[in-house]
Design an enzyme around this catalytic site. Sequence first.
Site: not given
Ligand code: F6P
Length: 344
Positions: A11, A103, A125, A127, A162, A268, A274, A276
Site C-alpha cells: 500500500g 511486512e 507502513t 499501520d 449522537r 452514525r 484511504h 489516512q
Molecule cells: O497495510 C496498510 C493498509 O493501509 C491497511 O491498514 C489496510 O488494511 C490496507 O493497507 C488497505 O489496502 P488497499 O490499498 O489494498 O485497500
Amino acid sequence: MTRIGILTGGGDCPGLNAVIRAIVKYAIRENWEVVGFRHGWKGIIDNDFLPLNLSSVSGILPKGGTILGTSRTNPYKNKGDVDKVKKAIFDNKLKAVIAIGGEDTLGVAARLAKEGVPIVGVPKTIDNDLNATDYTFGFDTALNIATECIDRLHTTAESHNRVMVVELMGRHAGWITLEAGLAGGADVILIPEVDVSIDEVCALIKQREKRGKTFSIIAVAEGARLKRFKEKDITLDGEKDAFGHSRLGGVGNVIGELIEKKTGFETRVTVLGHIQRGGTPTAFDRVLGTRFGVKAVELIKVGKFGRMVSLQGRNIVDVSLDEAVGHLKTVPPDFYEMAKIFFG
Ligand code: F6P
C-alpha cells in the site's frame, strides 16, 4: 559505475517520495546511477524501470504516494518470477536493490536475500506494525489525519446527541486507532489485539449518559473483532490479494447498528479509509524517510545486504531483514490498559 535499483511495494504511504529523493540525491553525489522499478516487484519481474536523476526527484519531497507506483505483486506466487527478478538485477548490472515496503514487500526481500540477492529494506507502513523499528514512516501522517477527523466528528456528535463510530485503518495492529483515539479523546477504542463485547461498549456509552454526556465517539480499527465475531474478520468481499490478505472494512457499520439497537442513541458511522494514506507527509515522516534513504545508501556503500534500516530511539540503525519480518509489532497490552482510563 555503480548502479542500484529502487522499488516501492504494498500500500502507498506518505513519505515514500522522501525516501526515493534521499536515495537518489545521495547516490548521485557518490556518482552512482539509480533506476526505479515501476509498481513494486512487478517492475523487476517485467524489467520495467526508469532512470532516476536529480530532475526526476525535484519537488517530490512534500508529495504523497510514490512516483514509482506500487503493487501487491508477490514474485513467490508465480513460478519463474523469482528467476526473472534475479535476471533483471544481473542484466542491469545492479550492485543492489533497495526495497521500500511493509511486512509483505520486505518478506519477499528477506527470502531473496537468503538466496544471495543483494537487497536492503526500508520499512514503510501507516499501520506501524513492522517489527524491529520503533516507527515506520507514514504512521505519523495517518495519525495526524485521523486525529483531525476525530476532532471534527466530536463537534457534530455533540450538536446532535449522537454516537459517532469512526473506523480507522489497521489490519492486524491498532496503533493508528489507539493513538488517534487517545489524541482525539475517543470514549471507547477497539483494536484488533483486544476482544471487547458489544455490551461492554454500550455500558460505557450508558455510563457517559448518566453523567450528562449525550454523545460518544467510538474509534474502531478495521481489524477489530467484537467477542461475538472473534473467529473472523469483517471483510468487504471474499477476495484475497497475492499475499493472502482479505479487504477489510465494515466492522464500524456492524458495531454502529448494534449500538443504536442496544442504547437507543442515534448512531452514525464514518469510515476514514484511504484518506489516512493519501496526501502530503508530516515533517516527522519526511525527516524519517530522508534518514532511512540515506542509511540505505550507506549500507550499500559498505556492502551490508539482507538488512533493513530502522529507527531505534533517536538513532537510525540496521537490523536483519529476518528480524523485521518474523512477526508483527502489535500494541502491547499495558498501552491499551492505560488508554482504558479514559473510556466512558
Ligand atoms: O497495510 C496498510 C493498509 O493501509 C491497511 O491498514 C489496510 O488494511 C490496507 O493497507 C488497505 O489496502 P488497499 O490499498 O489494498 O485497500
